[in-house]
Design a protein around this motif. Structure first.
Motif, mmCIF file in Angstrom:
data_model
loop_
_atom_site.group_PDB
_atom_site.id
_atom_site.type_symbol
_atom_site.label_atom_id
_atom_site.label_comp_id
_atom_site.label_asym_id
_atom_site.label_seq_id
_atom_site.Cartn_x
_atom_site.Cartn_y
_atom_site.Cartn_z
ATOM 1 N N CYS A 65 0.823 -1.206 0.000
ATOM 2 C CA CYS A 65 0.000 0.000 0.000
ATOM 3 C C CYS A 65 0.858 1.258 0.000
ATOM 4 C CB CYS A 65 -0.927 0.013 1.218
ATOM 5 S SG CYS A 65 -2.236 -1.220 1.174
ATOM 6 N N HIS A 66 0.304 2.323 -0.556
ATOM 7 C CA HIS A 66 0.949 3.630 -0.537
ATOM 8 C C HIS A 66 0.728 4.284 0.832
ATOM 9 C CE1 HIS A 66 1.828 3.357 -4.771
ATOM 10 N NE2 HIS A 66 0.558 3.150 -5.057
ATOM 11 N N PRO A 67 1.561 5.289 1.189
ATOM 12 C CA PRO A 67 1.444 5.922 2.512
ATOM 13 C C PRO A 67 0.046 6.436 2.839
ATOM 14 C CG PRO A 67 3.498 6.584 1.473
ATOM 15 C CD PRO A 67 2.742 5.790 0.457
ATOM 16 N N LEU A 68 -0.608 7.111 1.901
ATOM 17 C CA LEU A 68 -1.950 7.624 2.185
ATOM 18 C C LEU A 68 -2.965 6.502 2.335
ATOM 19 C CD1 LEU A 68 -2.147 10.772 -0.133
ATOM 20 C CD2 LEU A 68 -1.838 10.686 2.343
ATOM 21 N N GLU A 69 -2.768 5.422 1.600
ATOM 22 C CA GLU A 69 -3.648 4.264 1.759
ATOM 23 C C GLU A 69 -3.477 3.659 3.150
ATOM 24 O OE1 GLU A 69 -3.711 2.824 -2.940
ATOM 25 O OE2 GLU A 69 -2.279 1.941 -1.532
ATOM 26 N N LEU A 70 -2.243 3.617 3.631
ATOM 27 C CA LEU A 70 -1.986 3.084 4.966
ATOM 28 C C LEU A 70 -2.634 3.952 6.046
ATOM 29 C CD1 LEU A 70 1.766 2.054 4.621
ATOM 30 C CD2 LEU A 70 -0.198 0.520 4.802
ATOM 31 N N ARG A 71 -2.567 5.287 5.862
ATOM 32 C CA ARG A 71 -3.196 6.177 6.836
ATOM 33 C C ARG A 71 -4.713 5.977 6.859
ATOM 34 N NH1 ARG A 71 -0.017 10.404 8.765
ATOM 35 N NH2 ARG A 71 -1.829 10.763 10.112
ATOM 36 N N PHE A 72 -5.298 5.796 5.687
ATOM 37 C CA PHE A 72 -6.741 5.550 5.612
ATOM 38 C C PHE A 72 -7.100 4.233 6.292
ATOM 39 C CE2 PHE A 72 -10.136 3.296 3.351
ATOM 40 C CZ PHE A 72 -11.211 4.120 3.655
ATOM 41 N N LEU A 73 -6.344 3.171 5.983
ATOM 42 C CA LEU A 73 -6.614 1.870 6.603
ATOM 43 C C LEU A 73 -6.396 1.926 8.112
ATOM 44 C CD1 LEU A 73 -4.901 -0.450 3.963
ATOM 45 C CD2 LEU A 73 -7.354 -0.164 4.350
ATOM 46 N N GLY A 74 -5.407 2.720 8.539
ATOM 47 C CA GLY A 74 -5.175 2.884 9.972
ATOM 48 C C GLY A 74 -6.378 3.497 10.676
ATOM 49 N N SER A 75 -7.019 4.473 10.039
ATOM 50 C CA SER A 75 -8.220 5.084 10.615
ATOM 51 C C SER A 75 -9.356 4.067 10.709
ATOM 52 C CB SER A 75 -8.657 6.281 9.765
ATOM 53 O OG SER A 75 -7.663 7.286 9.756
ATOM 54 N N CYS A 76 -9.499 3.243 9.668
ATOM 55 C CA CYS A 76 -10.540 2.205 9.686
ATOM 56 C C CYS A 76 -10.274 1.188 10.798
ATOM 57 C CB CYS A 76 -10.604 1.507 8.330
ATOM 58 S SG CYS A 76 -11.130 2.566 6.973
ATOM 59 N N LEU A 77 -9.029 0.763 10.945
ATOM 60 C CA LEU A 77 -8.682 -0.205 11.984
ATOM 61 C C LEU A 77 -8.866 0.384 13.380
ATOM 62 C CD1 LEU A 77 -5.464 -1.757 10.404
ATOM 63 C CD2 LEU A 77 -7.677 -2.866 10.691
ATOM 64 N N GLU A 78 -8.507 1.662 13.524
ATOM 65 C CA GLU A 78 -8.687 2.321 14.816
ATOM 66 C C GLU A 78 -10.150 2.347 15.224
ATOM 67 O OE1 GLU A 78 -7.640 6.624 16.957
ATOM 68 O OE2 GLU A 78 -7.157 6.255 14.847
ATOM 69 N N ASP A 79 -11.024 2.606 14.261
ATOM 70 C CA ASP A 79 -12.452 2.636 14.558
ATOM 71 C C ASP A 79 -12.969 1.253 14.932
ATOM 72 O OD1 ASP A 79 -15.149 3.996 14.461
ATOM 73 O OD2 ASP A 79 -15.450 2.498 12.882
ATOM 74 N N LEU A 80 -12.523 0.226 14.214
ATOM 75 C CA LEU A 80 -12.946 -1.136 14.532
ATOM 76 C C LEU A 80 -12.428 -1.588 15.895
ATOM 77 C CD1 LEU A 80 -12.407 -2.838 11.047
ATOM 78 C CD2 LEU A 80 -14.598 -2.365 12.145
ATOM 79 N N ALA A 81 -11.166 -1.243 16.199
ATOM 80 C CA ALA A 81 -10.559 -1.660 17.469
ATOM 81 C C ALA A 81 -11.201 -0.960 18.657
ATOM 82 C CB ALA A 81 -9.055 -1.372 17.441
ATOM 83 N N ARG A 82 -11.728 0.233 18.435
ATOM 84 C CA ARG A 82 -12.339 0.993 19.524
ATOM 85 C C ARG A 82 -13.542 0.268 20.123
ATOM 86 N NH1 ARG A 82 -13.293 5.335 16.808
ATOM 87 N NH2 ARG A 82 -11.235 6.254 17.147
ATOM 88 N N LYS A 83 -14.203 -0.573 19.332
ATOM 89 C CA LYS A 83 -15.391 -1.275 19.807
ATOM 90 C C LYS A 83 -15.058 -2.245 20.946
ATOM 91 C CE LYS A 83 -17.387 -1.025 15.161
ATOM 92 N NZ LYS A 83 -17.837 -1.795 13.977
#
Length: 210
Positions: A65-83
């Motif tokens: 993945c490209h850096p911006l793609e990684l940042r986007f996926l990181g936000s998605c994972l952070e939201d899922l992990a918060r549950k």
């Protein structure tokens, strides 16, 4: 009186302008993914691969993945992990405590392997001291494991060898051990078609907000 013929330079300039037309130079868009193809990939990922193979595959995709793609996926994972953050909070504290990890038992024991899976899943990305304790526990020597135990240990080695808290030398040692175990008959290595062991712990997924 005849009108003068157009200068050849002007024709060349017009030809160059036509060649530089961005609509003609734009690359073709890739064809959309077939829904049937995507469903096949989801089925293969969720039902065919073991937990160790799924994690290894995901880490390989992240490397592409490209850096911006990684940042986007990181936000998605952070939201899922918060549950699951609150339900896994106590386990996360213990997983990052060197004092708690120092008393880790023998990896040949099924209960110990289950605790190690949770510890690796919740280990902070910069906790080098705790990673060193876990690395020593996973590299104590050859383990005469059953087929199920070998599959669980494959998961442990895969998680540790891809975890950012482990040093390069620790990862190399763990990867050699992982490769040896994958060559072992009945270990459920890369070509295994069974469902294998799962990453479980606490109240749901193995993620936690760091």
């Amino acid at each position: 009186m005849k009108l003068p013929d157009p200068e050849p330079e002007e024709e060349e300039e017009e030809d160059e302008e036509e060649e530089e037309d961005p609509r003609k130079a734009a690359p073709a868009m890739p064809p959309p993914l077939s829904e049937l193809w995507k469903e096949g990939v989801y089925e293969w990922f969720g039902s065919v691969l073991t937990s160790a193979q799924r994690l290894e595959f995901c880490c390989g995709l992240l490397d592409l993945c490209h850096p911006l793609e990684l940042r986007f996926l990181g936000s998605c994972l952070e939201d899922l992990a918060r549950k699951d953050y609150h339900s896994l909070r106590d386990s996360e504290i213990r997983a990052n405590s060197v004092a708690d990890l120092a008393g880790v038992g023998d990896p040949r024991d099924e209960v110990t392997r289950s605790k190690l899976v949770v510890s690796l899943a919740l280990l902070g990305s910069e906790n080098r001291e705790a990673a060193a304790v876990l690395a020593r526990a996973l590299t104590r020597g050859p383990l005469p494991l059953s087929e199920r135990g070998a599959q669980e240990f494959l998961l442990l080695l895969t998680m540790a060898s891809n975890h950012p808290a482990f040093s390069f030398h620790q990862k190399e040692t763990l990867r050699r051990q992982l490769a040896e175990l994958q060559r072992r008959p009945g270990s459920g290595g890369r070509t295994s078609q069974s469902s294998g062991c799962k990453v479980t712990g606490g109240g749901g997924g193995a993620g936690g907000a760091a």
